[in-house]
Design a protein around this motif. Structure first.
Motif, short mmCIF file in Angstrom:
data_model
loop_
_atom_site.label_atom_id
_atom_site.label_comp_id
_atom_site.label_asym_id
_atom_site.label_seq_id
_atom_site.Cartn_x
_atom_site.Cartn_y
_atom_site.Cartn_z
N LYS A 48 0.85 -1.19 0.00
CA LYS A 48 0.00 0.00 0.00
C LYS A 48 0.89 1.24 0.00
O LYS A 48 1.79 1.35 0.83
N ASP A 49 0.64 2.13 -0.93
CA ASP A 49 1.43 3.37 -1.07
C ASP A 49 2.92 3.06 -1.20
O ASP A 49 3.77 3.79 -0.70
N CYS A 88 -3.80 -5.00 -8.50
CA CYS A 88 -2.60 -4.20 -8.26
C CYS A 88 -2.67 -2.91 -9.07
O CYS A 88 -3.17 -2.91 -10.19
N GLU A 89 -2.14 -1.84 -8.48
CA GLU A 89 -2.02 -0.56 -9.16
C GLU A 89 -0.54 -0.28 -9.37
O GLU A 89 0.25 -0.32 -8.42
N LEU A 90 -0.20 -0.02 -10.62
CA LEU A 90 1.18 0.27 -10.97
C LEU A 90 1.29 1.71 -11.45
O LEU A 90 0.34 2.24 -12.03
N VAL A 91 2.42 2.32 -11.19
CA VAL A 91 2.68 3.68 -11.64
C VAL A 91 3.77 3.61 -12.71
O VAL A 91 4.75 2.89 -12.55
N VAL A 92 3.57 4.37 -13.77
CA VAL A 92 4.57 4.47 -14.83
C VAL A 92 5.28 5.81 -14.68
O VAL A 92 4.62 6.85 -14.59
N CYS A 93 6.60 5.78 -14.63
CA CYS A 93 7.39 7.01 -14.46
C CYS A 93 8.47 7.08 -15.52
O CYS A 93 8.86 6.07 -16.11
N ARG A 94 8.98 8.28 -15.69
CA ARG A 94 10.14 8.48 -16.55
C ARG A 94 11.38 8.04 -15.76
O ARG A 94 11.56 8.44 -14.61
N ASP A 97 13.97 10.22 -13.32
CA ASP A 97 13.28 11.41 -12.80
C ASP A 97 13.15 11.19 -11.30
O ASP A 97 12.20 10.57 -10.82
N TYR A 98 14.12 11.69 -10.56
CA TYR A 98 14.21 11.39 -9.14
C TYR A 98 13.13 12.08 -8.30
O TYR A 98 13.00 11.81 -7.12
N SER A 99 12.33 12.94 -8.92
CA SER A 99 11.21 13.56 -8.21
C SER A 99 9.91 12.80 -8.46
O SER A 99 8.87 13.14 -7.91
N SER A 100 9.96 11.76 -9.28
CA SER A 100 8.74 11.02 -9.64
C SER A 100 8.32 10.08 -8.51
O SER A 100 9.09 9.79 -7.58
N ARG A 101 7.10 9.58 -8.59
CA ARG A 101 6.57 8.66 -7.59
C ARG A 101 7.40 7.38 -7.50
O ARG A 101 7.55 6.79 -6.43
N CYS A 102 7.96 6.95 -8.59
CA CYS A 102 8.75 5.71 -8.61
C CYS A 102 9.96 5.79 -7.68
O CYS A 102 10.36 4.79 -7.09
N TYR A 103 10.55 6.96 -7.54
CA TYR A 103 11.75 7.11 -6.72
C TYR A 103 11.44 7.47 -5.27
O TYR A 103 12.33 7.47 -4.44
#
Length: 116
Positions: A48-49, A88-94, A97-103
């Motif tokens: 979660k999150d 499941c919820e997945l996030v796609v990021c560039r 990009d260290y400010s993105s949700r993935c990081y």
């Protein structure tokens, strides 16, 4: 359907199919539910999150940014059918990009203070 035994390791892989090689995936939320129609009530939260909630969860290395690999132990909901639905919820990021949700990784939400 995919058939597994209780406590068997269940391995999953999610891949993004895109011509852009600079995209990456992040597992935001993953829940198991006894119903395909309800992913909020009576669910078992695996992630979660971005935070791992199931102690049997483990992530695996993938040589590709656009592929996620993980596992957890199969289980059955008490007093319900032997079917478990995974959502499941997945996030796609560039990538990079260290400010993105993935990081950001695991984001713990703080509880709000109750006013008098």
């Amino acid at each position: 359907p995919y058939y597994v035994s209780i406590n068997q390791d269940l391995f999953l892989e999610a891949s993004l199919h895109s011509s852009d090689p600079l995209l990456q995936l992040f597992l935001h939320t993953c829940v198991a539910s006894p119903s395909s129609h309800n992913s909020t009530t009576g669910v078992h939260t695996i992630v979660k999150d971005g935070c791992v909630k199931d102690p049997t969860y483990a992530a695996f290395y993938s040589p590709h940014r656009d592929t996620l690999r993980f596992k957890f132990k199969a289980f059955q909901f008490i007093r319900s059918s032997p079917v478990v639905y995974l959502q499941c919820e997945l996030v796609v990021c560039r990538a990079f990009d260290y400010s993105s949700r993935c990081y950001q990784g695991c984001v713990r939400r703080s509880k709000r203070e109750a006013s008098s």
